[in-house]
Design an enzyme around this catalytic site. Structure first.
Site, mmCIF file in Angstrom:
data_model
loop_
_atom_site.group_PDB
_atom_site.id
_atom_site.type_symbol
_atom_site.label_atom_id
_atom_site.label_comp_id
_atom_site.label_asym_id
_atom_site.label_seq_id
_atom_site.Cartn_x
_atom_site.Cartn_y
_atom_site.Cartn_z
ATOM 1 N N ASP A 51 39.419 -8.986 31.710
ATOM 2 C CA ASP A 51 39.122 -10.286 32.313
ATOM 3 C C ASP A 51 38.803 -11.297 31.220
ATOM 4 O O ASP A 51 37.901 -11.078 30.405
ATOM 5 C CB ASP A 51 37.943 -10.147 33.288
ATOM 6 C CG ASP A 51 37.837 -11.331 34.238
ATOM 7 O OD1 ASP A 51 37.922 -12.485 33.766
ATOM 8 O OD2 ASP A 51 37.673 -11.106 35.447
ATOM 9 N N SER A 92 39.225 -15.909 38.446
ATOM 10 C CA SER A 92 39.605 -14.494 38.513
ATOM 11 C C SER A 92 40.066 -14.103 39.909
ATOM 12 O O SER A 92 40.854 -13.170 40.065
ATOM 13 C CB SER A 92 38.436 -13.611 38.086
ATOM 14 O OG SER A 92 38.160 -13.824 36.731
ATOM 15 N N THR A 145 37.904 -9.590 40.624
ATOM 16 C CA THR A 145 39.096 -8.872 40.151
ATOM 17 C C THR A 145 39.385 -7.615 40.974
ATOM 18 O O THR A 145 40.484 -7.491 41.536
ATOM 19 C CB THR A 145 38.993 -8.571 38.648
ATOM 20 O OG1 THR A 145 38.629 -9.776 37.973
ATOM 21 C CG2 THR A 145 40.304 -8.041 38.092
ATOM 22 N N ASP A 270 35.200 -11.605 29.777
ATOM 23 C CA ASP A 270 35.121 -12.953 30.357
ATOM 24 C C ASP A 270 33.716 -13.549 30.239
ATOM 25 O O ASP A 270 33.548 -14.717 29.888
ATOM 26 C CB ASP A 270 35.530 -12.861 31.826
ATOM 27 C CG ASP A 270 35.312 -14.141 32.598
ATOM 28 O OD1 ASP A 270 36.000 -15.130 32.293
ATOM 29 O OD2 ASP A 270 34.452 -14.157 33.501
ATOM 30 N N HIS A 274 32.329 -17.138 28.597
ATOM 31 C CA HIS A 274 31.523 -18.160 29.283
ATOM 32 C C HIS A 274 30.249 -18.447 28.490
ATOM 33 O O HIS A 274 29.793 -19.584 28.429
ATOM 34 C CB HIS A 274 31.126 -17.693 30.685
ATOM 35 C CG HIS A 274 32.250 -17.721 31.678
ATOM 36 N ND1 HIS A 274 32.847 -18.889 32.086
ATOM 37 C CD2 HIS A 274 32.881 -16.727 32.340
ATOM 38 C CE1 HIS A 274 33.802 -18.604 32.976
ATOM 39 N NE2 HIS A 274 33.851 -17.304 33.135
ATOM 40 N N ASP A 312 43.674 -11.738 33.228
ATOM 41 C CA ASP A 312 43.884 -12.658 34.347
ATOM 42 C C ASP A 312 43.976 -14.108 33.865
ATOM 43 O O ASP A 312 44.604 -14.950 34.480
ATOM 44 C CB ASP A 312 42.797 -12.485 35.419
ATOM 45 C CG ASP A 312 41.379 -12.473 34.853
ATOM 46 O OD1 ASP A 312 41.201 -12.548 33.618
ATOM 47 O OD2 ASP A 312 40.433 -12.382 35.660
ATOM 48 N N HIS A 313 43.329 -14.384 32.703
ATOM 49 C CA HIS A 313 43.308 -15.734 32.110
ATOM 50 C C HIS A 313 42.550 -15.633 30.804
ATOM 51 O O HIS A 313 41.953 -14.589 30.509
ATOM 52 C CB HIS A 313 42.595 -16.728 33.040
ATOM 53 C CG HIS A 313 41.250 -16.231 33.473
ATOM 54 N ND1 HIS A 313 40.160 -16.201 32.624
ATOM 55 C CD2 HIS A 313 40.828 -15.664 34.642
ATOM 56 C CE1 HIS A 313 39.133 -15.670 33.255
ATOM 57 N NE2 HIS A 313 39.515 -15.321 34.476
ATOM 58 N N HIS A 339 37.293 -21.140 31.841
ATOM 59 C CA HIS A 339 38.629 -20.553 31.684
ATOM 60 C C HIS A 339 39.579 -21.627 31.179
ATOM 61 O O HIS A 339 39.393 -22.812 31.461
ATOM 62 C CB HIS A 339 39.154 -20.040 33.030
ATOM 63 C CG HIS A 339 38.282 -19.011 33.653
ATOM 64 N ND1 HIS A 339 38.498 -18.516 34.909
ATOM 65 C CD2 HIS A 339 37.180 -18.370 33.185
ATOM 66 C CE1 HIS A 339 37.573 -17.619 35.197
ATOM 67 N NE2 HIS A 339 36.763 -17.512 34.172
HETATM 68 MG MG MG Z 1 36.762 -9.825 36.788
HETATM 69 ZN ZN ZN Z 2 35.287 -16.139 34.173
#
Ligand code: MG
Ligand code: ZN
Length: 379
Positions: A51, A92, A145, A270, A274, A312-313, A339
């Protein structure tokens, strides 16, 4: 004066990272796949999602690991476009829905299309066709996710509703946090932990007990809760991802001779983006890459498994500073705490891997898997 302020800001944006963490050396890393195998249909499919794992994250992790990454093992590399229906920068939820269900939807949406009509995921379709199914995550089982692979909700944070969908999904093997959404619910008096048990599922909260009890011959589905809400970061002692991957592949292989579909998520890459936290980012990447290496061991022996590793990104607008030098501390900069709309890489190996070369939309992950797994007629 202005120059000094500028310089101060610039330095403030840099993170100086120690590169003295343990380097993992991979010998004979490349996973050669024959031309015949490349185009053959797989019996088993494992989709690993980092992620927020953009190309800069992979590059940073590579430099931090003595200029080597496990992703060099993969003979096929592609790129996916991951914009959602209402934003270039997907969240996500929309990205998971695109990969799992093959539809572009709005940010926050789980397993529903733009009109909030529920969509069936590749995992559910695979289960209906006799494949065993599994989910392993370092987040909670009801987080966006994993939820994209079994749930339907126009709003990703409706965790207790998503837990109800988890019960309906009859997943054979699941590992992740989020126990409180099952056994201490605010919305109703139901105890979904006990309901899972009464359906015959082996449910546990204890790592050793659980992994020992999931013998490959077990006839019972299995759910392992790793935390009440979200599991800890890897830097604070979370270390189950690789062992969960090892148990999951062993268990699911035995569970159905027709094959399996397994989604594995490295969720907290992820979160470090952040938080603009470079050290956490490298530690989460190392944990995810270790899991990829574990799964790859299974894939090399099995020869019937398609393994895809993607994201996912991208999160954080990560850049490795142009001032970074060999053998010196890696300097990471974040352009954002959100993101970004960058394309993300797709790595593939095993039967059917050739399908994943090129540049394509994230919904193509679902569409390609559907053809490769022989699920075209089920929707
Ligand atoms: Mg996730
Ligand atoms: Zn995120």
């Amino acid at each position: 004066m202005f120059g000094t302020v500028l310089r101060f800001c610039f330095l403030g944006c840099l993170l100086f990272l120690l590169t003295n963490c343990k380097v993992v050396e991979y010998k004979n890393i490349y996973h050669a796949v024959s031309a015949e195998e490349f185009n053959r249909k797989p019996k088993r499919v494992i989709l690993m999602i980092g992620d927020g794992m953009g190309l800069p994250h992979i590059t940073a992790s590579m430099y931090n690991n003595g200029n080597q990454t496990i992703l060099e093992a993969f003979p096929v590399v592609g790129l996916q476009k991951c914009d959602s229906a209402d934003a270039l920068a997907t969240d996500s939820a929309a990205a998971a829905t695109a990969m799992a269900c093959g539809v572009k939807t709005f940010n926050q949406a789980i397993g529903v299309d733009l009109d909030t009509v529920p969509q069936t995921s590749i995992l559910i379709e695979a289960g209906q066709k006799g494949y065993a199914t599994g989910l392993v995550t370092t987040s909670s089982l009801v987080h966006a996710t994993p939820a994209g692979f079994y749930a339907h909700s126009p709003q990703r944070y409706q965790y207790e509703n998503i837990a109800l969908d988890f019960l309906q999904a009859n997943i054979d093997y699941a590992v992740g946090g989020g126990k409180k959404y099952f056994d201490r619910r605010d919305k109703d008096e139901r105890n979904l932990y006990e309901e899972l048990e009464s359906k015959g599922t082996y449910v546990s909260s204890f790592l050793e007990e659980t992994f020992q009890s999931t013998s490959p011959n077990s006839k019972r589905p299995f759910v392992f809760f790793t935390a009440d809400s979200e599991p800890l970061p890897a830097s604070q002692g979370r270390d189950y991802l690789s062992s969960a991957c090892r148990s999951a592949t062993k268990y699911l292989s035995a569970r159905s001779t027709d094959g399996f579909f397994l989604m594995i998520e490295g969720a907290q890459i992820d979160w470090s983006g952040h938080a603009r936290n470079g050290e956490e980012l490298l530690s989460e990447m190392a944990d995810f890459e270790k899991a990829v290496a574990t799964v790859l061991e299974f894939v090399r022996k099995d020869k019937e498994t398609l393994l895809i590793v993607t994201a996912d990104h991208e999160t954080g607008g990560l850049t490795i500073s142009p001032n970074s030098l060999p053998d010196e501390d890696l300097q990471l900069e974040f352009a954002s705490n959100a993101h970004t709309p960058q394309m993300v890489p797709v790595f593939a190996t095993g039967p059917g891997a050739s399908f994943f070369a090129g540049i394509y939309d994230n919904t193509e992950i679902y569409k390609k898997l559907k053809v490769l797994m022989g699920l075209e007629q089920s929707k």
